[in-house]
Each structure stands twice: as structure tokens, then as C-alpha cells.
Design an enzyme around this catalytic site. Structure first.
Site, PDB file in Angstrom:
ATOM      1  N   ASP A  87     -44.603  42.573  19.134  1.00 56.10           N
ATOM      2  CA  ASP A  87     -43.631  43.524  19.403  1.00 56.10           C
ATOM      3  C   ASP A  87     -43.774  44.221  20.876  1.00 56.10           C
ATOM      4  OD1 ASP A  87     -42.049  45.732  18.547  1.00 56.10           O
ATOM      5  OD2 ASP A  87     -43.669  47.277  18.522  1.00 56.10           O
ATOM      6  N   GLU A  91     -54.859  42.133  15.790  1.00 51.66           N
ATOM      7  CA  GLU A  91     -54.096  42.075  14.563  1.00 51.66           C
ATOM      8  C   GLU A  91     -53.785  40.722  14.082  1.00 51.66           C
ATOM      9  OE1 GLU A  91     -50.653  44.418  14.187  1.00 51.66           O
ATOM     10  OE2 GLU A  91     -51.737  46.426  13.901  1.00 51.66           O
ATOM     11  N   TYR A 116     -50.624  52.954  10.531  1.00 49.11           N
ATOM     12  CA  TYR A 116     -49.505  53.523  10.561  1.00 49.11           C
ATOM     13  C   TYR A 116     -48.986  54.254   9.263  1.00 49.11           C
ATOM     14  CZ  TYR A 116     -49.056  51.588  15.004  1.00 49.11           C
ATOM     15  OH  TYR A 116     -49.237  51.183  16.231  1.00 49.11           O
ATOM     16  N   GLU A 167     -54.960  52.210  16.642  1.00 48.40           N
ATOM     17  CA  GLU A 167     -53.610  52.560  17.102  1.00 48.40           C
ATOM     18  C   GLU A 167     -53.275  53.564  16.069  1.00 48.40           C
ATOM     19  OE1 GLU A 167     -50.848  49.193  17.136  1.00 48.40           O
ATOM     20  OE2 GLU A 167     -52.112  48.107  18.370  1.00 48.40           O
TER      21      GLU A 167
HETATM   22  C1  BDP Z   1     -48.918  47.393  15.580  1.00 46.56           C
HETATM   23  C2  BDP Z   1     -49.059  46.322  16.800  1.00 46.56           C
HETATM   24  C3  BDP Z   1     -48.432  46.964  17.941  1.00 46.56           C
HETATM   25  C4  BDP Z   1     -46.839  47.312  17.546  1.00 46.56           C
HETATM   26  C5  BDP Z   1     -47.094  48.418  16.595  1.00 46.56           C
HETATM   27  C6  BDP Z   1     -45.679  49.010  16.209  1.00 46.56           C
HETATM   28  O1  BDP Z   1     -50.312  45.959  17.186  1.00 46.56           O
HETATM   29  O2  BDP Z   1     -48.309  45.784  18.944  1.00 46.56           O
HETATM   30  O3  BDP Z   1     -46.026  47.649  18.919  1.00 46.56           O
HETATM   31  O4  BDP Z   1     -47.624  47.880  15.436  1.00 46.56           O
HETATM   32  O5  BDP Z   1     -44.962  48.596  15.417  1.00 46.56           O
HETATM   33  O6  BDP Z   1     -49.238  46.815  14.259  1.00 46.56           O
HETATM   34  O7  BDP Z   1     -45.287  50.119  16.797  1.00 46.56           O
END
Ligand code: BDP
Length: 558
Positions: free
Chosen positions: A149, A381, A435, A471
Site C-alpha cells: 500500500d 505482513e 485495524y 500499526e
Molecule cells: C497495513 C500495511 C500498511 C498499510 C496499512 C493500511 O502494513 O502498509 O498502509 O495496512 O491499509 O496492513 O493503511
């Protein structure tokens, strides 16, 4: 590998500036200067400079070319160093091949044995990503498909330097420090050719504290390099023909029980996953932008960052050494999916493994002397839920540990869990991306605490290793406010981060939080992205969103 530095024994000439560039066919050979070229800035990504969309999104081979002349001395040898050219490249001097680069985030350092009075330097870059490149990608029906991404920026992204060395010279210097209370031992391993050698160490005030011919010595009353309170010594190595200066810090890093210790003190990682990305220069390195990033990290009370998802330019690490930031140094292994044998040429295979190992070694060769690098990440990942990822990563981790003495980790995918990960077993610290409330239960803050607690606790109970939430974040369009807080508003981002952080405060095995992302960044065009990934706590022009004030306040006393 030593960074080219100018001193009384060595010269450095910059070839940065405006070069010629042109797209070229597959078998192009730079036998003569190409005439039908356009101007292009170095360092920079051409994608940010051109205005035609097809040109911007071109994948294939591109030639960068320029002429140069330097004052040549017979008692010197000359080399060329391209900080990075994305992704693979071949380098030619006056039409003759002098070397090649295997990856777009590492330096290419090649001999220039046949320098003439006037020279033509040609760099042929290939920006295509396949199952065996890092990052990983696919070419499907002639079209580049990427698995990560962030934008597939192309160009010469870091400084291009021609440098001279004495014929008998220092090739490399490896500095190791051991610290225990008042005792500190430094051992310096010098590779190269010399008859006599001398080591001098200056403290931060420039006072000489060591002068010896012995490569193992003690520093009296050592001052340690501490988190956000750095202290850098300067080592000067002088031989009968050469000289090199390298900064170093005295610090000890260790994972013990649930803790990550720097100089025997537990640290909590507060900071970000980031990207090298800015307007107009793309991934081109510019010290002013890097410095601005560091000032903002200091302002927000961060103490660390991860070089997601590739090694950043050396200037980042020099500055992190100086600011006292902790760095998780990541290999460009992002988007690794589908292992052989089931996926044939679309899978990571023995060739990928060999390149991956080589990249871990080269990361060490480049970054080994930086005290800021306290952990190395072998990948972000990968598809770690596939059984064949286990033997692959067993080998990558074992090989990495042959060089690196700091803890080694791998970042778990956002949909990978303790029960189905084949690779978490290898990490010294479990780094997990999550997330919750964004890619799952979108817009619902109420699910975060329960699910995050479960996911992270499962990892801890299975592996008994400390955990970093590496993250978490929500896309946010600056200036948007909603009541109640809804996805994409600044309000939602601030509450989203707070809900995650509040949960982490209850988990004593959790040793850090890296928000995704420091600043908004460019991605491919995609219906899920409004002009890029907008999870930045800062906008792309480095202005704070509302969440920045929340983090600044939280991290002040954390
Ligand atoms: C994560 C990835 C990262 C993406 C992020 C996203 O590690 O590179 O930019 O998701 O979707 O899984 O914002």
C-alpha cells in the site's frame, strides 16, 4: 561498507542535479550518449515530476544518464556510490558495465577503474516488481500489480557520489561496545589494507579520551547513548595511508521477560510507522524534509519509529542517532505472499529466499554502527498463515542473527493471529498490526477494547514475549469534523487512537505503540484511497490533525 566521507585522504564529488532520462527498450545498451532524452532531477522520483499519466505510471526500463569530469589523481582509486535507484539497476561508465544494484532501497557501490577526462555515466533502472523482488509484485498481462500500500516510485532516490580512496585503504569499520556499570569496552574491527593503525576517540566536546594502537580499548567514565538523550563519540581510525571518522554510541539492548531494555532500563516504544514520501520529490531524499519529520516527532513526544517498509536513507539513521530515537530497521520484504511449491512462479521460492538473506546481510553492512537501530524487522505482513512460510522464515531469522546482535522481529499481518501464525515463534518481540474498527467493523469504536485485548493476549500467552502494536490507524481527511465521530473525520481518528491506547495501558506485556502513519502518503490509484493513504497524524505537508494533540499529551508522560 562505509559511507563516502571527505577528509585529508579521501575526496567526494556529488553528481546530484539534473540528468537526462528516457524510457528504453528491454535490450538497450548505452554504447553512445542517448540524444532524445528529457531532463530529470536526481535525487527524486520521476513519477512526481512528469505530467502525463501514462509516463507517470510506466513500468519497464528507464535510462538515467549524465556526463561528468573530476580532477583525477594517479595515487587514488575511484568508486561510485548511488544511495538507491528503484528498483534494480545496471550501471555503465562510458558504455562499459561496471556494476548492478539488486534492490531499490540499498546503495550501489561500484569501482570506476577506467575514468577518462570526460565521462558518461548511464544507469538503467528496471522498476518492475515480481514474486522474487523486494517489495513483491506481479506482472499480469503486461501490467504491474503491486501487493503493498505505497506508490511504486521510480528513480534515483538518494545521493550519487563519486569518491576517491588511497590505493591502500580502509574498507570497513565495525564498532562493538559492551557496557556494564562504569565499565565500557569498545572493539573495532577494521577491514582493509594497512601497515600501521591508530584509534582515537573524541567525546561530544571534541576532547580526546582514547588514543591507542590496540583495536580493543576502554573508554573511561563512559557516557551512554540513551533514548531521547543521545551521546555520540567520534572514532577516528588512521592508518599509514588512510583515515575515516565514524560516530558511535555506547548502549546495551536486551529483551528480558516482558521488557525491552536499553542500558538496563525498560523502554516503551512511542512513535510511528512512516514512509519516505513528499510532494514533488516523491521518495527522493532531502535533508530538510527528513529534519522536519524529526522535529515533528520530537514535538509530539515520540521516541521511536519503524522504517516501514524498507531501509530509509542513511541520513535518517544519522539523525536518529543524534536525536536519541529508537529505530526498528525494516527490510523491504513487504507483500510476501504465496509460497512455493503450490503457487509456481507466482510464489516466493528459493531465489526469493536467497535475495532476502542477502538483503538482511546488506542491511547489517550499511547500518551496523548506528546506536539508534535497536531492533531489525525481517518483513512486514508476509502471509505467515501459510505453512510454507515457516521454513522460509526459520532460515531468514537464523541468517539475520548471524550478523545482527540486536533483537529481531517480523511484523504480523492485521488478519494473522496467534493460533494461525507459523512465524511469530521466531520473533524476539511480537509486533502486531491491527485495524479493529477500521478494516473490520468499520466505524465502530466500541469493538476495539475487547478484540484488541484478546488478540494481543493470545500472542502473549502463546509465546511469552513482549508485544508492540506496530500499526493501528484510521484514514482521516483533514478539516472534516463530525459529531458523533464518524470514519474519515479528525474526531474519529483521535478517538480511534485513544481507544487503542487506552486498551494497551491495561496490558502489561505490551511495550509499545506505533501509530500508522506519521504522515499521509501516496499510494496507487485505488477506490479505497482518496489521493493516497490518509492515516497520517500529520498531513502530507506536515501539519497536525487533531489526533496529533492527543498523542502529544499522552506521550508527554508515558
Ligand atoms: C497495513 C500495511 C500498511 C498499510 C496499512 C493500511 O502494513 O502498509 O498502509 O495496512 O491499509 O496492513 O493503511
Amino acid at each position: 561498507m562505509l559511507y563516502p566521507k571527505m577528509n585529508s585522504c579521501r575526496d567526494v564529488y556529488s553528481l546530484n542535479g539534473v540528468w537526462n532520462y528516457a524510457f528504453v527498450e528491454e535490450n538497450y545498451q548505452p554504447t553512445a550518449a542517448k540524444t532524445d532524452c528529457n531532463p530529470m532531477a536526481v535525487p527524486a522520483s520521476y513519477n512526481e515530476i512528469v505530467t502525463d499519466i501514462k509516463t507517470k505510471e510506466y513500468s519497464g526500463k528507464v535510462l538515467y544518464e549524465r556526463e561528468f569530469a573530476i580532477p583525477k589523481r594517479e595515487d587514488r582509486i575511484y568508486r561510485l556510490r548511488i544511495g538507491s535507484a528503484s528498483h534494480k539497476c545496471e550501471v555503465y561508465l562510458n558504455g562499459e558495465k561496471v556494476g548492478a544494484g539488486i534492490n531499490g532501497f540499498y546503495p550501489v557501490d561500484v569501482p570506476l577503474d577506467n575514468l577518462k577526462e570526460n565521462n558518461r555515466l548511464s544507469v538503467i533502472i528496471d522498476n518492475r516488481l515480481t514474486a522474487q523482488t523486494f517489495p513483491n509484485g506481479r506482472i499480469i498481462n503486461g501490467k504491474q500489480v503491486i501487493k503493498h500500500d505505497f506508490y511504486n516510485y521510480t528513480g534515483i532516490h538518494r545521493d550519487v557520489l563519486v569518491y576517491s580512496l588511497p590505493k591502500k585503504h580502509i574498507d570497513d569499520i565495525i564498532i562493538r561496545t559492551v557496557v556494564d556499570g562504569d565499565y565500557s569496552k569498545v572493539s573495532v574491527d577494521v577491514q582493509g589494507e594497512y601497515n600501521e593503525i591508530c584509534f582515537r576517540v573524541l567525546d561530544e566536546q571534541g576532547k580526546e579520551v582514547v588514543c591507542t594502537k590496540d583495536s580493543v580499548f576502554q573508554i573511561p567514565n563512559p557516557v551512554c547513548w540513551e533514548v531521547l538523550n543521545s551521546y555520540l563519540y567520534t572514532l577516528i581510525v588512521e592508518t599509514d595511508t588512510d583515515k575515516y571518522e565514524e560516530k558511535f554510541g555506547i548502549r546495551k539492548v536486551e529483551v528480558k521477560g516482558n521488557e525491552f531494555l536499553v542500558n538496563d532500563k525498560p523502554v516503551y516504544f512511542k512513535g510511528f510507522g512512516m514512509h519516505e514520501d513528499f510532494f514533488t520529490i516523491g521518495k527522493g531524499n532531502h535533508p530538510a524534509i527528513t529534519l522536519r519529520n524529526f522535529e515533528l516527532m520530537k514535538w509530539i513526544n515520540a521516541n521511536s519509529f519503524r522504517t516501514s517498509h524498507y531501509p530509509y536513507s542513511e541520513e535518517w539513521l544519522d539523525l536518529a542517532d543524534r536525536y536519541g530515537f529508537l529505530v526498528i530497521d525494516e527490510a523491504p520484504a513487504v507483500g510476501l505472499v504465496l509460497w512455493e511449491p503450490c503457487f509456481g512462479e507466482n510464489g516466493a521460492n528459493d531465489e526469493s529466499l536467497a535475495i532476502h538473506k542477502e538483503l538482511m546481510k546488506r542491511l547489517y553492512e550499511r547500518d551496523k554502527n548506528h546506536p539508534c537501530v535497536v531492533m531489525v524487522s525481517v518483513s512486514n505482513e508476509p502471509m505467515s498463515t501459510e505453512a510454507n512460510s515457516e521454513p522460509y522464515f526459520r532460515e531468514v531469522f537464523a541468517y539475520t542473527r548471524k550478523f545482527w546482535e540486536v533483537p529481531v522481529t517480523m511484523v504480523e499481518p492485521s488478519l494473522g493471529y496467534a493460533h494461525n501464525s507459523y512465524t511469530s515463534q521466531f520473533s524476539d518481540v511480537i509486533c502486531v498490526n491491527r485495524y479493529i474498527g477500521w478494516y473490520t467493523d468499520h466505524g465502530d469504536l466500541s469493538v476495539i477494547e475487547k478484540e484488541l485485548t484478546k488478540d494481543l493476549t493470545d500472542f502473549y500467552e502463546k509465546y511469552h514475549k513482549p508485544v508492540i502494536l506496530s500499526e493501528f490507524g484510521a484514514d482521516t481527511i483533514e478539516g472534516n469534523h463530525t459529531l458523533p465521530a464518524e470514519a474519515f473525520s479528525e474526531d474519529f481518528q483521535a478517538f480511534y487512537l485513544a481507544e487503542n491506547c487506552k486498551t494497551l495501558d491495561k496490558l502489561d506485556f505490551c511495550i509499545g505503540e506505533h501509530v500508522w502513519n506519521f504522515a499521509d502518503f501516496r499510494t496507487e490509484q485505488n477506490c479505497g484511497r482518496v489521493r493516497g493513504n490518509r492515516k497520517g497524524v500529520f498531513t502530507k505537508d506536515r501539519q497536525p490533525k487533531m489526533a496529533a494533540y492527543y498523542l502529544k499529551d499522552r506521550w508527554k508522560n508515558k
